[in-house]
Design an enzyme around this catalytic site. Structure first.
Site: not given
Length: 302
Positions: A16, A58
């Site tokens: 991730h 992100h």
């Protein structure tokens, strides 16, 4: 050997934002560590710069993960390369993982890193919305991938198997025009209108309106999976825990599952027990060790 031929009889492990428990997320060090850890694939989030380069971040703003501030979309790629995206983590980067000035990555940078893995490896790309560039984000990412040699029919570029993800149903529908459904993942998560409204800190009318839009997107994403419009289902681990019947229905209908973010031993065991196909985690080495220690006890759905 291709990525599919190398697929083991256990959940695949995707790192991730790279091995982001070890190094700052989305950095060169995090991805190189993920490769060293043996991750089957890596995940990244994509935004567009002012000059239309897809970059790995992100957040829509720079404040949390760099020494810069303001929207990513307001900066050029050259300007972003001058910022420090690793020091906030407080971890020393080994020399073999590059200098601090080399940690920020564009999508082509990541592809070069993955090419160097020397083995088949997956790349899960999340298209981040809302974007000031709207669906131009998807178009630009596909354009860059094609320039790198990406083949749409197999969704591969060299040793890299590419899949695409978004919480946005509009993004998923747009991707379906150019990408086979088996390589597209509809992300889903629970949206609590009251909770979102409170978190946004907005007035009751504005906050409720935004939260209702998010809830509508969640429901449309669930419909896309109910109707089998894409092959990959991408629920969060909390969603998996709280919606067992929905998860079972999607599994039985042939959806392939990619669950995020699975970091505890209990959640890894839950995913393995359910027959989840892919696990996204911040700690790929530890999750792989747990999966290997339990052997091949679980037969994954085809």
């Amino acid at each position: 050997m291709t990525f599919d031929e190398a697929r083991p009889n256990r959940p695949l492990v995707f790192a991730h934002r790279g091995a982001s428990a070890a190094f700052a997320e989305h950095t060169r060090a995090a991805y190189l560590q993920a490769i060293d850890d043996g991750a089957d694939g890596v995940e990244c989030d994509i935004h567009l710069t002012r000059d239309q380069h897809p970059v790995l971040l992100h957040d829509a703003n720079l404040d949390r993960t760099s020494d810069g501030t303001g929207p990513v979309a307001d900066r050029t790629l050259a300007e972003l390369r001058l910022l420090d995206f690793s020091s906030w983590k407080g971890v020393r980067i080994p020399e073999k993982f590059g200098a601090r000035s080399e940690q920020f990555l564009s999508l082509p940078d990541l592809l070069d890193i993955l090419r160097s893995a020397g083995r088949p490896i997956g790349l899960a790309i999340e298209l981040k919305h809302p974007s000031p560039y709207q669906l131009k984000l998807e178009d630009r990412v596909l354009q860059v991938l094609r320039s790198e040699g990406w083949d749409a029919k197999t969704s591969t570029v060299d040793n890299i198997k590419v899949t695409f993800m978004s919480f946005s149903p509009d993004s998923v529908k747009h991707l379906l025009r150019a990408v086979p459904s088996e390589f597209i993942c509809q992300l889903v998560d629970d949206i609590d209108v009251d909770e979102i409204r409170d978190e946004l800190g907005l007035g009751p009318l504005t906050g409720t309106a935004i939260a209702n839009v998010m809830k509508a997107a969640q429901l449309e994403g669930e419909r896309i999976l109910d109707d089998c419009e894409v092959l990959l289902a991408g629920p969060g681990i909390i969603y998996v825990r709280e919606h067992a019947r929905t998860v079972q229905r999607w599994l039985e209908s042939g959806r392939r599952f990619r669950v995020w973010t699975v970091d505890t031993e209990r959640d890894v065991a839950l995913c393995q027990g359910l027959g989840i196909h892919e696990i996204t985690t911040n700690t790929p080495a530890r999750v792989l060790a747990q999966l290997h220690s339990t052997g091949h006890q679980v037969q994954l759905p085809s």
